[in-house]
Design an enzyme around this catalytic site. Structure first.
Site, short mmCIF file in Angstrom:
data_model
loop_
_atom_site.label_atom_id
_atom_site.label_comp_id
_atom_site.label_asym_id
_atom_site.label_seq_id
_atom_site.Cartn_x
_atom_site.Cartn_y
_atom_site.Cartn_z
N ASP A 30 0.91 -1.28 0.00
CA ASP A 30 0.15 0.02 -0.10
C ASP A 30 0.69 1.33 -0.17
O ASP A 30 2.27 1.28 0.30
CB ASP A 30 -1.04 -0.10 1.43
CG ASP A 30 -1.64 1.24 1.59
OD1 ASP A 30 -2.01 1.76 0.61
OD2 ASP A 30 -1.52 1.69 2.58
N ASP A 32 -0.13 5.08 0.82
CA ASP A 32 -0.55 6.05 1.97
C ASP A 32 -0.51 5.52 3.25
O ASP A 32 -0.95 4.57 3.65
CB ASP A 32 -1.83 6.80 1.84
CG ASP A 32 -1.94 7.73 0.47
OD1 ASP A 32 -2.18 8.61 0.29
OD2 ASP A 32 -1.61 6.83 -0.79
N SER A 120 -2.49 1.30 -4.68
CA SER A 120 -2.72 2.34 -3.83
C SER A 120 -4.47 2.71 -4.14
O SER A 120 -4.68 2.94 -5.33
CB SER A 120 -2.11 3.75 -4.05
OG SER A 120 -2.25 4.58 -3.22
N ASN A 195 -8.70 -1.33 3.53
CA ASN A 195 -8.79 -1.82 2.26
C ASN A 195 -7.72 -2.49 1.63
O ASN A 195 -7.61 -2.86 0.62
CB ASN A 195 -8.94 -0.38 1.56
CG ASN A 195 -7.76 0.53 1.34
OD1 ASN A 195 -7.30 0.53 2.64
ND2 ASN A 195 -7.54 1.29 0.41
#
Length: 236
Positions: A30, A32, A120, A195
């Site tokens: 991922d 962020d 992302s 997520n």
């Protein structure tokens, strides 16, 4: 087994007698709050005085309290309408930093023969630059619509779909494994938010990095203190 604190801030939820980096062929990150120190969408929102509003939605989505990631992202992106590309450049230059240990872990993975994937729920505006900075092999992220140097508050549909959510992250991980001719169990997936759980669930090794409680509980390994390269403490 019960979680074991391998060393302060490094929790292992599985028996890992002889984990070796060279047993894996792909590592998926991922972006962020994992590879980088910020949530880009929150920082962009600061330019129009909407950071608190946007950050509250981001936090709820990452904790898994908002189950429709696509809807939550559309709502946040709509609030970015009118932000200039110059403001986004400023976020990149002045606020975005690689998290501690990011470059070291990526280098160690590449040295061990792994390919690197960035997936992302954030934006290509930043992900393209991070990809180049770290010499990452594959990437998937969302495209912000820009007209006359300003954000329109909308996202641009891409050939693979509209929004990179948890399900798309999982699909991209599996698709990249297919391209490489490997089993997803030969992949490591690393993230911090709800997520990220679908791709973490598909991978052979899942790693939570300074993650939300739900993600820490479900990951095989949780790094709760220190940098990303703490994963190397477990890998021969």
């Amino acid at each position: 087994m019960n979680p074991i604190e391998h060393s302060p801030g490094l929790v292992v939820n599985i028996a890992t007698p002889d984990l070796k980096l060279s047993d894996f062929r792909l590592i998926a990150f991922d972006m962020d709050s994992t590879l980088i120190n910020i949530e880009c969408v929150d920082e962009i929102a600061d330019a129009v005085g909407r950071k608190a509003e946007v950050a509250a939605i981001t936090e709820a989505a990452m904790r898994g309290e908002i189950t429709d990631f696509k809807d939550s992202l559309r709502r946040r992106v709509a609030l970015l309408k009118g932000v200039s590309v110059a403001s986004m450049d400023e976020v990149y230059r002045e606020r975005l930093k690689l998290n501690p240990g990011t470059a070291e872990l990526v280098r160690a993975c590449k040295d061990a023969g792994l390919k690197v994937l960035l997936v992302s729920g954030g934006f290509t505006f930043f992900a393209d630059r991070v990809k180049e900075l770290l010499d990452i092999d594959y990437m998937r992220a969302n495209v912000l619509e820009i007209e006359n140097g300003m954000l329109t508050g909308r996202l641009v549909d891409q050939p693979w779909g509209d929004i990179c959510d948890g399900e798309e992250k999982r699909r991209m991980l599996i698709q990249t494994c297919g391209q490489l001719g490997i089993n997803p169990l030969q992949a490591i997936a690393m993230g911090d938010g709800a997520n990220d759980l679908p791709m973490m669930g598909a991978a052979g090794l899942s790693v939570a990095y300074h993650a939300k409680p739900k993600v820490r509980e479900q990951a095989m390994v949780a790094i709760n203190a220190g940098g990303l390269d703490r994963l190397l403490e477990l890998m021969k």
